[in-house]
Design an enzyme around this catalytic site. Structure first.
Site, short mmCIF file in Angstrom:
data_model
loop_
_atom_site.label_atom_id
_atom_site.label_comp_id
_atom_site.label_asym_id
_atom_site.label_seq_id
_atom_site.Cartn_x
_atom_site.Cartn_y
_atom_site.Cartn_z
N ALA A 263 41.61 42.30 43.56
CA ALA A 263 42.87 42.55 42.42
C ALA A 263 44.13 43.17 43.17
O ALA A 263 45.10 42.96 42.82
CB ALA A 263 42.36 43.80 41.70
N ALA A 264 44.09 43.59 44.57
CA ALA A 264 45.32 44.24 45.03
C ALA A 264 46.21 43.30 45.35
O ALA A 264 45.67 42.15 45.86
CB ALA A 264 44.85 45.16 46.27
N PRO A 265 47.66 43.44 45.41
CA PRO A 265 48.24 44.67 44.65
C PRO A 265 48.24 44.89 43.17
O PRO A 265 48.87 45.66 42.60
CB PRO A 265 49.78 44.38 45.19
CG PRO A 265 50.11 43.01 45.51
CD PRO A 265 48.63 42.10 45.70
N GLY A 266 47.96 43.71 42.46
CA GLY A 266 47.56 44.28 41.02
C GLY A 266 48.55 43.14 40.29
O GLY A 266 48.55 43.53 38.98
N GLY A 267 49.25 42.39 40.59
CA GLY A 267 50.08 41.43 39.82
C GLY A 267 49.37 40.87 38.80
O GLY A 267 49.70 40.80 37.50
N LYS A 268 48.21 40.27 39.08
CA LYS A 268 47.28 39.52 37.85
C LYS A 268 46.58 40.71 37.00
O LYS A 268 46.31 40.37 35.83
CB LYS A 268 46.50 38.52 38.76
CG LYS A 268 47.20 37.45 39.38
CD LYS A 268 46.66 36.25 39.97
CE LYS A 268 47.32 35.62 40.92
NZ LYS A 268 47.77 36.15 42.41
N ASP A 286 38.62 45.78 45.36
CA ASP A 286 39.54 45.16 46.37
C ASP A 286 38.74 45.78 47.55
O ASP A 286 38.54 46.89 47.50
CB ASP A 286 41.03 45.27 46.43
CG ASP A 286 41.75 44.35 47.28
OD1 ASP A 286 41.94 43.29 46.84
OD2 ASP A 286 41.59 44.54 48.38
N ASP A 313 33.83 45.90 49.14
CA ASP A 313 33.86 44.67 49.85
C ASP A 313 33.03 43.72 48.98
O ASP A 313 31.62 43.81 49.21
CB ASP A 313 33.42 44.80 51.40
CG ASP A 313 33.17 43.41 51.95
OD1 ASP A 313 33.19 42.43 51.59
OD2 ASP A 313 32.92 43.45 53.42
N CYS A 385 46.04 31.14 46.88
CA CYS A 385 47.70 30.62 47.07
C CYS A 385 47.60 29.65 48.18
O CYS A 385 48.24 29.90 49.15
CB CYS A 385 48.67 31.73 47.01
SG CYS A 385 48.26 32.83 48.45
C1 LIG Z 1 44.98 36.92 47.15
S1 LIG Z 1 45.14 38.51 47.45
C2 LIG Z 1 45.00 39.01 45.67
C3 LIG Z 1 46.12 39.12 45.25
C4 LIG Z 1 46.12 39.78 43.70
N1 LIG Z 1 45.20 39.16 42.92
C5 LIG Z 1 47.26 39.94 43.00
O1 LIG Z 1 47.71 39.02 42.08
O2 LIG Z 1 48.10 40.81 42.96
C6 LIG Z 1 43.42 38.75 47.82
C7 LIG Z 1 42.98 40.22 47.99
O3 LIG Z 1 41.58 40.03 48.36
C8 LIG Z 1 41.17 41.44 48.97
N2 LIG Z 1 39.89 40.96 49.84
C9 LIG Z 1 39.87 40.49 50.96
N3 LIG Z 1 38.62 40.45 51.27
C10 LIG Z 1 37.88 41.10 50.36
C11 LIG Z 1 36.43 41.14 50.08
N4 LIG Z 1 35.42 41.04 50.96
N5 LIG Z 1 36.23 41.78 48.75
C12 LIG Z 1 37.11 42.18 48.05
N6 LIG Z 1 38.24 42.05 48.31
C13 LIG Z 1 38.92 41.13 49.26
C14 LIG Z 1 42.28 41.63 50.02
O4 LIG Z 1 42.47 42.88 50.24
C15 LIG Z 1 43.60 41.21 49.04
O5 LIG Z 1 44.12 42.04 48.37
#
Ligand SMILES: C[S@@+](CC[C@H](N)C(=O)[O-])C[C@H]1O[C@@H](n2cnc3c(N)ncnc32)[C@H](O)[C@@H]1O
Length: 451
Positions: A263-268, A286, A313, A385
């Protein structure tokens, strides 16, 4: 020389990026520590940092034709100076060549590199003198070399794009990835409609227009240098238009229980909440607790409700969540990020071919942990992305083979007519900067759980 010299600041930021820092974070930190920097110098600093990172391949090609030794033998601190100077000479019309050379030589002295001033001066003058005779590779006769040395891609990426897309598309994509990404915001629909916010922006003197596809998107000419009106009350969220389409694909409804798996940083996450009129229950996971704090901040700023955050994780089973307990799941997975190269220009040099397989494995692992959490009849959206075959269709095929209770949804059937051109023949979203009004390149596929 001024106290806050944008060229020196750019050189320092580029050094930090070479050490592994993200350019946007390094730039933001430098800009916030230099509040007295004039707007013009702030703009120059930003242009120099992003420009040198974007065009490094082209700059190095020009420099190597003017330097008697291979660039890899040039001391990194001096090469950084040469790239900065060369960028100003070849790509910044507004800076006279004499000024670009002089400022770079002066900067060498200030940086304690006086021994290199003659070398720097000689090479930069040669770049200017020989600019018409640099043997830039022809895109028709030598597309691979053109992609590398004119469109500034590392060789492996140039080869992959040529193989996946063919020469014409690869060249157009690479050209688009050198441009500055549009500045877009998502209007916080919990507070106001797009028309209302557009009017507020126009009144404040901005040149703003509605985005072509995302119904809550606004693109702002020259935005980004100042906070927009309504920033304090959370009137908007910075977000690319392609990213704004993703929450719509999950089509969240009031009363539903949703999982945002990465989810992070949370835009969606905040967008999902707004689309469900603040009446959905959303679990935001996240791996990074620090980044999850940004989801909480955004939710607070935008006034979204129903979001709970938990660091996890998701390559491990989340024992605190019940199988079959979600109506909808978004897996916006970590990926190679090649679709957002314009925003993270250093990543074209940082990414390695082996990253794709590592990402694909992690994406499949996350999907595998998310899948059992969905109820029968529920839907799952997997978005990225990026656009590499390995991370997109490669993962989709492995997921479908391992989880026969899931079927693919043709997302075209649930979106407005005008969006259909954004989907491939299998009904997956594929946005491209060179085809779709400058959007980032995103991929998204929908699944339904049959049983
Ligand atoms: C593409 S970003 C997400 C962007 C977010 N959905 C948004 O729209 O703001 C991918 C996210 O996956 C997280 N991530 C990476 N490995 C992960 C895991 N094994 N389990 C959960 N989250 C993970 C990262 O910390 C990162 O914040």
């Amino acid at each position: 020389m001024k106290k806050n010299d944008p060229r020196k600041m750019a050189w320092e930021i580029l050094a930090r990026v070479e050490e592994g820092m993200f350019s946007d974070l390094a730039l933001d930190a430098a800009l916030s520590n230099a509040s007295q920097l004039e707007d013009r110098d702030r703009a120059l600093l930003t242009e120099l940092v992003y420009g040198v990172l974007r065009y490094r391949g082209r700059l190095d090609f020009a420099l190597s034709h003017c330097c008697s030794q291979p660039l890899r033998k040039v001391e990194p601190a001096v090469l950084r100076l040469l790239r900065l100077g060369c960028y100003q000479i070849l790509l910044l019309d507004r800076i006279p060549v004499r000024a670009a050379v002089h400022e770079t030589v002066e900067l060498a002295k200030r940086l304690g590199l006086s021994r290199a001033t003659g070398f720097v001066n000689g090479i930069l003058r040669a770049v200017d003198r020989r600019r018409e005779s640099i043997p830039w590779p022809d895109p028709r006769k030598a597309p691979l070399a053109h992609l590398q040395h004119v469109l500034s891609l590392p060789k492996w990426l140039a080869q992959t794009w040529l193989k996946e897309f063919g020469a014409a598309e690869a060249l157009a994509l690479a050209e688009a990835m050198l441009q500055v990404a549009p500045f877009t915001v998502r209007v916080n629909s919990l507070q106001q409609g797009r028309e209302e916010f557009l009017a507020a922006l126009t009144d404040a003197g901005y040149q703003a227009m509605a985005t072509a596809y995302a119904p809550e998107g606004i693109s702002i000419e020259g935005g980004g240098s100042r906070r927009l009106p309504g920033d304090d009350r959370g009137a908007y969220q910075l977000q690319d238009q392609a990213s704004m389409l993703i929450a719509h694909l999950l089509a969240p409804q009031p009363g539903e229980r949703l999982l945002d798996a990465c989810a992070a940083p949370g835009g969606k996450t905040t967008h999902l909440a707004a689309l469900a009129d603040n009446r959905a229950e959303i679990m935001a996971l996240d791996i990074s607790a620090a980044r999850l704090a940004l989801v909480e901040q955004s939710a607070l700023r935008l006034g979204t409700q129903g979001i709970s955050c938990r660091a996890w994780d998701l390559t491990a089973a989340p024992d605190f969540l019940k199988n079959g307990s979600f109506d909808g799941i978004l897996v916006d997975a970590p990926c190679s990020g090649l679709g957002t190269l314009r925003r993270n220009p250093e990543s074209r040099w940082r990414r390695q071919p082996a990253d794709l397989a590592v990402n694909a494995e992690r994406q499949l692992a996350i999907l595998s942990r998310a899948a059992p959490l969905l109820r029968t009849g529920g839907r799952l959206v997997y978005s990225l992305c990026t656009f590499t075959q390995e991370e997109t269709e490669g993962v989709v095929q492995k997921f479908l083979a391992a989880y026969p209770e899931f079927e693919r949804i043709d997302l075209r059937l649930q979106v407005p007519e005008a969006w259909r051109e954004l989907f491939d023949e299998q009904g997956a979203l594929r946005t491209w900067p060179h085809h779709h009004g400058g959007m980032d390149a995103f991929f998204a596929v929908g699944f339904r759980r049959k049983a």
